[in-house]
Write a protein that holds these residues in place. Sequence first.
Motif, PDB file in Angstrom:
ATOM      1  N   PHE A 162      34.432  42.697  43.071  1.00 21.84           N
ATOM      2  CA  PHE A 162      35.188  41.466  42.796  1.00 21.84           C
ATOM      3  C   PHE A 162      35.715  40.848  44.093  1.00 21.84           C
ATOM      4  N   ASN A 225      34.467  35.559  38.302  1.00 22.78           N
ATOM      5  CA  ASN A 225      34.738  34.384  39.145  1.00 22.78           C
ATOM      6  C   ASN A 225      34.820  33.102  38.317  1.00 22.78           C
ATOM      7  N   ARG A 229      38.040  30.433  37.868  1.00 20.86           N
ATOM      8  CA  ARG A 229      37.970  28.968  38.026  1.00 20.86           C
ATOM      9  C   ARG A 229      38.429  28.265  36.762  1.00 20.86           C
ATOM     10  N   ASP A 241      40.557  25.976  44.505  1.00 20.46           N
ATOM     11  CA  ASP A 241      40.083  27.300  44.919  1.00 20.46           C
ATOM     12  C   ASP A 241      41.248  28.257  45.165  1.00 20.46           C
ATOM     13  N   GLU A 245      42.075  31.806  43.362  1.00 19.57           N
ATOM     14  CA  GLU A 245      42.392  33.040  44.112  1.00 19.57           C
ATOM     15  C   GLU A 245      43.732  33.628  43.659  1.00 19.57           C
ATOM     16  N   GLY A 248      43.358  35.510  40.430  1.00 15.06           N
ATOM     17  CA  GLY A 248      42.745  36.815  40.683  1.00 15.06           C
ATOM     18  C   GLY A 248      43.740  37.787  41.294  1.00 15.06           C
ATOM     19  N   LYS A 256      42.765  39.533  47.779  1.00 17.04           N
ATOM     20  CA  LYS A 256      41.517  40.161  48.200  1.00 17.04           C
ATOM     21  C   LYS A 256      41.674  40.884  49.532  1.00 17.04           C
TER      22      LYS A 256
END
Length: 441
Positions: A162, A225, A229, A241, A245, A248, A256
């Motif tokens: 991921f 992903n 979005r 974007d 992020e 996530g 990340k």
Amino acid sequence: GLNLTDIQGDILVGMKKNKELFFFFSIANAQAFKSHLGADILPLITSTTQLLSVNTQPITTLNIAFSQNGLTAMGRTDNLGDSLFSNGQLSDASSLGDQTANWVSAFAGTDIDGVLLLASDTLDNVNNLLTQIQSTLGSSISEVYRIQGQARPGDQAGHEHFGFMDGISNPAISGFSTPLPGQAVVAPGIILVGERGDGTRRPSWAKDGSFLAFRQLQQRVPEFNKFLRDNAPTEPNLSVDQNAELLGARMMGRWKSGAPVDLAPLADDPALAADPQRNNNFNYTHAGFDFTTDQSHCPFSAHLRKTNPRADLGGNFPNHIMRAGIPYGPEVTDAEAASGSSSTDSNLERGLAFVAYQSSIATGFKFLQQTWANNPSFHTLNLGQDPIIGVAPGGGVRSSGGLNPQNTAHATTINQDFVISRGGEYFFAPSLSAIQHTLSV
Ligand code: N7H
């Protein structure tokens, strides 16, 4: 102190190589296997001591672990004190929330007696050691299944599929490792059988072994992903974007980069991520916030908070595991990324070859999956499932609370699973002296 020359290296330190092969085998001739195990395989097995210095690390490291079926085949029927291990993972599948229709046939059968873990910098090194072992063992074993693990390429090394940095927060072992700020410290017996902190009666030969919970966890990366979005929040100062992020990061509990959202709630902080003195130094409490309700920093349902609730549960619970997994499978193709769905080509399956060590599977892996990740209400709030690894009964629609930073009272509906269990097995990774004096005679 611990007898580090006797403890297999993967348990406390991890083999941490770019390539790791999991070679699942069945024992065809127990007598012949046992004599090769003691004479030829034992000298190749990597101890904790060997891993601790680059000067003593072999080019290719080797560990071995046995299922209950394997121990039984070898004539070892004494009770190791872990009924989940002795019954095998298949009988645990439904209480883990697995759909056994998704299990690979090797794990759904009863042929797996053991697993060899071979790790090195290159595939050639791994294959050379495997060839050597196979020619030594000859027809005393046969291959049932294999999974080739590999670090992701380039700057994604250390990140799972991921995209998140993994391997940051394992517990420190009291008397063995010096804890970093914020790191949980556990008694050695939480991970190692027969050590201080392991309250269960065991046969003496089991001391300094550990139960290995292995899982082949498929990751549906294009779907993940797309979900980010499609469900991105709308924080005004962030681009689309960046909002994706952010979602996530809130599902994970880290960006990340590895930066914890508890310390960096609205924007990534790569310097924080890279600093081991700071990247674990949080416990979900904040001055001026009521940590029993505050999700402005980290959602209660975040994977990180679910699987290690830190101060939420008083900080002092026995439910810790030592993780030593590695990604498997290829990168997402352009066609998959464009369509937002995983290919049905099984050669393109990707995920995590998940490895967790503990002295009690019920207190460790099983507890984290069943009682925390899958359970929508393990403490006061109805926080929903872990959005990464949690599953709803029957594989149904999931719900995870607190993901939307603008409305943390809202629960997000997740009508799919991004992590699919393809099954696994429970193993016991014995000490080197147990291999020498008990398992090879
Ligand atoms: Fe998780 N991921 O990459 O998204 N996990 N995990 N895990 N996990 C962690 O802090 C991941 C799985 C734990 O101490 C990180 O080291 C994926 C299972 C625990 O604060 C990342 C899968 C179980 C922690 C991932 C997966 C756990 C943890 C952050 C499946 C147990 C430490 C890196 C495909 C049942 C929590 C880090 C703490 C952290 C990911 C599975 C447990 C990035 C993709 C099945 C205890």
